[in-house]
Design an enzyme around this catalytic site. Structure first.
Site, short mmCIF file in Angstrom:
data_model
loop_
_atom_site.label_atom_id
_atom_site.label_comp_id
_atom_site.label_asym_id
_atom_site.label_seq_id
_atom_site.Cartn_x
_atom_site.Cartn_y
_atom_site.Cartn_z
N GLU A 162 -26.36 14.04 -3.30
CA GLU A 162 -27.77 14.15 -2.91
C GLU A 162 -28.66 13.20 -3.72
O GLU A 162 -29.73 12.80 -3.28
CB GLU A 162 -28.27 15.59 -3.04
N GLU B 215 -6.97 1.71 -13.23
CA GLU B 215 -6.34 2.86 -12.58
C GLU B 215 -5.15 3.36 -13.39
O GLU B 215 -5.02 4.56 -13.65
CB GLU B 215 -5.91 2.48 -11.15
N TYR C 101 -8.79 -3.69 -11.13
CA TYR C 101 -8.48 -2.44 -10.43
C TYR C 101 -7.23 -1.78 -11.01
O TYR C 101 -7.24 -0.62 -11.39
CB TYR C 101 -8.19 -2.72 -8.95
N CYS D 94 -1.42 1.62 -3.16
CA CYS D 94 -2.45 2.65 -2.96
C CYS D 94 -1.92 4.07 -2.91
O CYS D 94 -2.45 4.95 -3.60
CB CYS D 94 -3.19 2.41 -1.63
N CYS E 177 0.82 -1.21 0.00
CA CYS E 177 0.00 0.00 0.00
C CYS E 177 0.85 1.26 0.00
O CYS E 177 0.66 2.17 -0.80
CB CYS E 177 -0.93 -0.01 1.21
N LYS F 1 0.04 5.29 -6.06
CA LYS F 1 -0.97 5.27 -7.13
C LYS F 1 -1.88 6.48 -7.04
O LYS F 1 -2.15 7.16 -8.01
CB LYS F 1 -1.77 3.96 -7.03
#
Ligand code: NDP
Length: 431
Positions: free
Chosen positions: A424, A179, A175, A48, A43, A51
């Site tokens: 919303e 990405e 993923y 993560c 990570c 990235k």
């Protein structure tokens, strides 16, 4: 505890291993942790965090373009890849230091060396044998390139390229592929993304998959479906990047010596308390291939410490875990997609909204946001919330609380909207 050098020896100082080590030390255990690379794991060092920094960088291209519609005159922007990589590396160095001090301040002994199992209570590390009452394997996973594939890089190398490729082929539809396709595209590379199946992001809701594919194409990515790896070699490009999945990094770890079983997926087999063998060997995180996400590894590490050293047996709840793909636009989801829900519930109510984000009313950018709720008709429980669009990960993180609590569609409807926002729409959907 007598007889052993340590109460706990952790192999792998990634997110899960570090959390388990620090918490166990907090319960009074004498803890050592071995790391052969840099402290922080996938990570922090090669996943993560770097990235997301690259993803921020990539987003500026659109931001500069969109600024004109809001009255800003921006001179032709120039992108400097080495500057980005140097700044990113500085931040990763800082985080590496933070992780080391966290260990030190928790009185965990860090051994910067590879460790392997000799038996259920002994490891070989830094040229010596060390014993522990409990051993925790938190060795993570590593990118896998299919055998026989033309030469190329993986995400590991993508973070350290000497220059931005002009043309890059990204192989995969998961993923990492989505990405990095967005990152390279945003930074200015021509991106050809090859996916072998019918639609990218297998496992996600069908509308989400189709919507993201459309948005990626509109953003300039040449996404080719039904394309095999062999197709990659026929494309004129500077580089091929494989984002074809990851595999537990357990080769040469000495699992047999410690009586640790590997399951059919090639991962360390564990029970609900992350216990891997009759001796006190446990395993957490990606090397167990349960749900391969940082927060899950951290939760598994904490549950391990609570169970083994905190006197509080704690199984990890792997249900209804939200996740996000930091593509551009990003995707985020919690709970069941429509297809998965149909397989489990006799009747569903599906609420769906596709709209142009307000920001792009002025910019004219051809961008659409998708929001979707999957609801069990009989109980009206919201089974899944899905979004493709700006800020989806931030928005779905909050929706995840409601979905985890078992909120119903009438509960969502009772929440007042915050206007004007995109989020919303989740409390206003009537169709
Ligand atoms: P994924 O499993 O998500 O995706 C792998 C992709 O490669 C799939 O599209 C798969 O196709 C394809 N593929 C696999 N083998 C081959 C092959 N032999 N030939 C052609 N294509 C192939 O893996 P990633 O590497 O993207 O990510 C690994 C894991 O890491 C993720 O599952 C996730 O858990 C985690 N992760 C999470 C992130 C986040 O939270 N934002 C970011 C990055 C990773 P098919 O679908 O047909 O099998």
């Amino acid at each position: 505890m007598t007889g052993f050098d340590f109460d706990l020896f952790v192999i792998g100082a990634g997110s899960g291993g570090v959390r388990a080590a620090r918490m166990s030390a907090g319960f009074g255990a004498r803890v050592a942790i071995a790391e052969e690379s840099r402290v922080g794991g996938t990570c922090v060092i090669r996943g993560c965090i770097p990235k997301k920094l690259l993803a921020y960088a990539a987003h500026y291209r659109e931001d500069f373009e969109d600024a004109a519609a809001y009255g800003w005159r921006v001179p032709e922007p120039v992108f400097d890849w080495p500057a980005l990589i140097a700044n990113k590396d500085r931040e990763i160095d800082r985080l590496n230091g933070v992780y080391k001090s966290l260990l030190k301040n928790s009185s965990v002994e860090l051994i910067e060396s590879r460790a392997t199992l000799l038996d259920g209570h002994t490891v070989a590390v830094a040229g010596r044998r060390v014993t522990a009452r409990v051993i925790l394997l938190a060795v993570g996973a590593w990118p896998e390139v299919p055998p026989g594939a033309p030469p190329g890089i993986t995400s590991n190398e993508a973070f350290h390229l000497p220059a931005l490729p002009e043309r890059i082929v990204v192989v995969g539809g998961g993923y990492v592929a989505c990405e990095f396709a967005s990152i390279f595209n945003g930074l200015g590379s021509k991106v050809i993304q090859l996916y072998r199946g019918e639609q990218i992001l297998r496992g996600f809701d069908g509308d989400v998959r189709a919507h993201l594919a459309g948005e990626l194409r509109k953003s300039g990515i040449d996404l080719r479906l039904g394309a095999t790896i062999a197709d990659a070699s026929g494309i004129d490009a500077d580089l091929i990047m494989y984002a074809t999945g990851r595999r537990p990094r357990i080769e040469g770890l000495g699992l047999e010596a410690a009586g640790v079983r590997v399951n059919k997926q090639g991962a360390i087999a564990v029970d609900q308390f992350s216990r891997a063998s009759a001796d006190e060997v446990y395993a957490i995180g990606d090397c167990t291939d349960r749900v391969n996400l940082t927060p899950v590894a951290i939760r598994e590490g904490a549950a391990f410490a609570d169970t083994v050293f905190g006197g509080r047996p704690t199984p990890v709840d792997h249900e209804t875990i939200p996740s996000a793909v930091f593509s551009n636009p990003p995707v985020a989801a919690v709970g069941l997609g429509e297809e998965a829900a149909r397989a489990r519930f006799p009747a569903l109510d599906i609420y769906k909204s596709v709209f142009r984000p307000m920001k792009h009313t002025l910019t004219g950018r051809d961008r659409k946001t998708l929001m979707k709720l999957v609801v069990d008709r009989s109980s009206q429980r919201v089974l899944g919330a899905h979004m493709v669009g700006e800020d989806a990960p931030e928005i779905i993180q909050m929706a995840a609380i409601a979905v985890k609590l078992g909120a119903t569609k009438p509960d969502f409807d009772r929440a007042m909207a915050i206007h004007p926002t995109a989020a919303e729409e989740f409390v206003l959907m009537r169709k």
